[in-house]
Design an enzyme around this catalytic site. Sequence first.
Site, PDB file in Angstrom:
ATOM      1  N   GLU A 110       3.851   6.387 -10.149  1.00 42.02           N
ATOM      2  CA  GLU A 110       2.921   5.497 -10.837  1.00 42.02           C
ATOM      3  C   GLU A 110       1.634   6.273 -11.129  1.00 42.02           C
ATOM      4  O   GLU A 110       0.894   6.642 -10.216  1.00 42.02           O
ATOM      5  CB  GLU A 110       2.614   4.274  -9.974  1.00 42.02           C
ATOM      6  CG  GLU A 110       1.763   3.246 -10.688  1.00 42.02           C
ATOM      7  CD  GLU A 110       1.510   2.002  -9.854  1.00 42.02           C
ATOM      8  OE1 GLU A 110       1.397   0.916 -10.434  1.00 42.02           O
ATOM      9  OE2 GLU A 110       1.416   2.116  -8.617  1.00 42.02           O
ATOM     10  N   LYS A 122     -11.456  -9.372   1.686  1.00 46.00           N
ATOM     11  CA  LYS A 122     -12.024  -8.038   1.550  1.00 46.00           C
ATOM     12  C   LYS A 122     -11.724  -7.556   0.132  1.00 46.00           C
ATOM     13  O   LYS A 122     -10.626  -7.100  -0.177  1.00 46.00           O
ATOM     14  CB  LYS A 122     -11.425  -7.036   2.542  1.00 46.00           C
ATOM     15  CG  LYS A 122     -12.164  -5.666   2.493  1.00 46.00           C
ATOM     16  CD  LYS A 122     -11.334  -4.506   3.023  1.00 46.00           C
ATOM     17  CE  LYS A 122     -10.499  -3.873   1.950  1.00 46.00           C
ATOM     18  NZ  LYS A 122     -11.290  -3.167   0.891  1.00 46.00           N
ATOM     19  N   CYS A 136      -0.708  -2.695 -12.829  1.00 51.36           N
ATOM     20  CA  CYS A 136       0.508  -2.399 -12.073  1.00 51.36           C
ATOM     21  C   CYS A 136       1.770  -2.739 -12.837  1.00 51.36           C
ATOM     22  O   CYS A 136       2.838  -2.177 -12.575  1.00 51.36           O
ATOM     23  CB  CYS A 136       0.476  -3.127 -10.730  1.00 51.36           C
ATOM     24  SG  CYS A 136       0.067  -4.878 -10.884  1.00 51.36           S
ATOM     25  N   GLU A 150       1.799  -7.533  -3.331  1.00 47.16           N
ATOM     26  CA  GLU A 150       2.032  -7.226  -4.749  1.00 47.16           C
ATOM     27  C   GLU A 150       1.613  -5.781  -4.918  1.00 47.16           C
ATOM     28  O   GLU A 150       0.429  -5.452  -4.852  1.00 47.16           O
ATOM     29  CB  GLU A 150       1.237  -8.175  -5.651  1.00 47.16           C
ATOM     30  CG  GLU A 150       1.684  -8.144  -7.091  1.00 47.16           C
ATOM     31  CD  GLU A 150       0.817  -7.239  -7.938  1.00 47.16           C
ATOM     32  OE1 GLU A 150       1.265  -6.079  -8.185  1.00 47.16           O
ATOM     33  OE2 GLU A 150      -0.264  -7.654  -8.342  1.00 47.16           O
TER      34      GLU A 150
END
Length: 479
Positions: free
Chosen positions: A378, A170, A279, A245
Site C-alpha cells: 500500500e 485518540k 485506504c 478498518e
Amino acid sequence: MRDYTKFYIDGAWVAPAVAKTLDVINPANEEVAGRISMGSAADVDTAVKAARKAFETFSRTSREERIDLLERIVAEYQKRYEDMAKAITEEMGAPSWLAQRAQAAMGVGHIQTAIAVLKDYKFEEDRGTTRIVKEPIGVCGFITPWNWPVNQIACKVAPALATGCTMVLKPSEVAPFSGYIFAEILHAAGVPAGVFNLVNGDGPTVGTAISSHPDVDMVSFTGSTRAGIEVARAAAPTVKRVHQELGGKSPNIILEDADFARAVTGGVSSVMMNSGQSCNAPTRMLVPAAKMDEVIGIAKAAAEGFNVGDPNGNAKMGPVVSEIQWNKIQGLIQKGVDEGATLVTGGPGRPEGLDKGYYVKPTVFANVTNDMTIAKEEIFGPVVTILGYDTVDQAVTIGNDTEYGLAAYVSGTDPAKVREVASRLRAGQVSLNGASPDLMAPFGGYKMSGNGREWGDHAFGEFLETKAVLGFNAPVAAE
C-alpha cells in the site's frame, strides 16, 4: 498558531498529567501550525474512569433523547463547518475544495446517517417466549487516522452515541486539529460529561493504553495493518471486542466492453483526489493487455490534469501529510522504476516549481506485474499501477491476489457481466461503474483489511451486546 494543549475529559478541558508537547506541521509549507499535548496512560485512565461513570446513566437514555442529542450536534457542526474545513486543510493538506465538499461533509453526513438509522432501529425482538435485547457494549476506545480525520472520528462516535455508549478518542497526533474542533462541537451540543472524552498522543503510548485498558469494553481502530495488529495484541488479554478498518490495495477491473475514457479517467482521478491517501483507493488498475497502449494515453492525460500546489489556492491536489509519508512514497516510486515498470508520468521528486512542502508528482506506472512491490504494498500516495490481463478469469485471480480486501471496482457495459465479476472479488465493498459513496452501505474489509463494519445500520452492531431473556413472554401461571 493553534494551541491545543488541553484534553477534553469529563466535560471539561483539563491539563495533561505530565506536560509534554508536540509541534503539528502544516504539510503545505513545512511550518509549525500549532501544538498539542502528548498524553500518557494516566490521562487515559482518568478519561476511562469518566466514561465508565457516565455509562451508568447514558446507557439508560431513551431513543428520543439520543436523537435529540445527535440533532443538536448536527446544528453545532453546521455552525463550525468552515472552521472544520480550514482545520483539515491546515493539518493534513487537503485542498480547500476537497475539505469543503468531502472531508468536512463526511463528518456531518455520518451523524445525520446515525439519526436516520436510530429512528427505526430494532433494539428488541421477540422469538417465542424469549426476548432478544441489544444493549450498548460499554466504554469504547477510538483510535483514528489522519487521512480522512473527521470522517473517521464521526463514523465511530455517531453510532456509539446513538446506541448509548461512552467513549475515549485518540485522534491522530499528525492531524489533531479537526478532532479538537469536534470535541468543542460536542461540548456545545450538550453531550453529558464523561460520555465523550479526548486524549491526544501517539499510538505506542496513548493508543496502547486505550487498547489494553481493562475498563474499555471495545476498541475501534482505523489505520495501517501493522498498527492494527499491535492494537489487537494489546487488547487480547482483556478479551475486549476489537474492530479494525485497515489497509487496502484495491483492484479496479476495467472490462473489455467498458467506456475506457470514462473508466480510466475516473480510476486515476479516484486515486489522485486525496493525494492517494485513501485506504479504499483503486490503486491497481487491471485492463485488457491488448488495450494497454490506449489505456496509457488516457491515464497519462488524466494524471497530468491534476495540478499540484498550495491547498488554499486553486490546486486540484495538495501535499501528502508528512515528511515520513513523503519519503515512504518516494522510496516506493523509485522501487517501481528499479523493478522495471513503465513510468508513464510523474516519478520521484517534487513537482516542478515546488521546493517546499510534501508534494508528490501524480504518478502512473504501466506494464506492472502483480509480483512487483508497487502492486503489492500500500503506497498511500498518488500512484496508479496498471496491470494487463488476457482473460476475465485472470483479472479476477490477479484482483484477489493480495493480502488485502477492503474495496474493489468493476467497469463494463454488460450489467450481468459486471455483477458476476463483482461476486467473485474478495472485498468488503465493490463499486460498479463509478458508483457514488453510500453512507448507509457497510464499510470494512476482508483478510488483512480488518474486521467488522462501519457506516449505516451495520455500524450499530459494533457497539451492541446481545442478551437473550428466556421466559420473558412466558404465560403467567394461574395461582
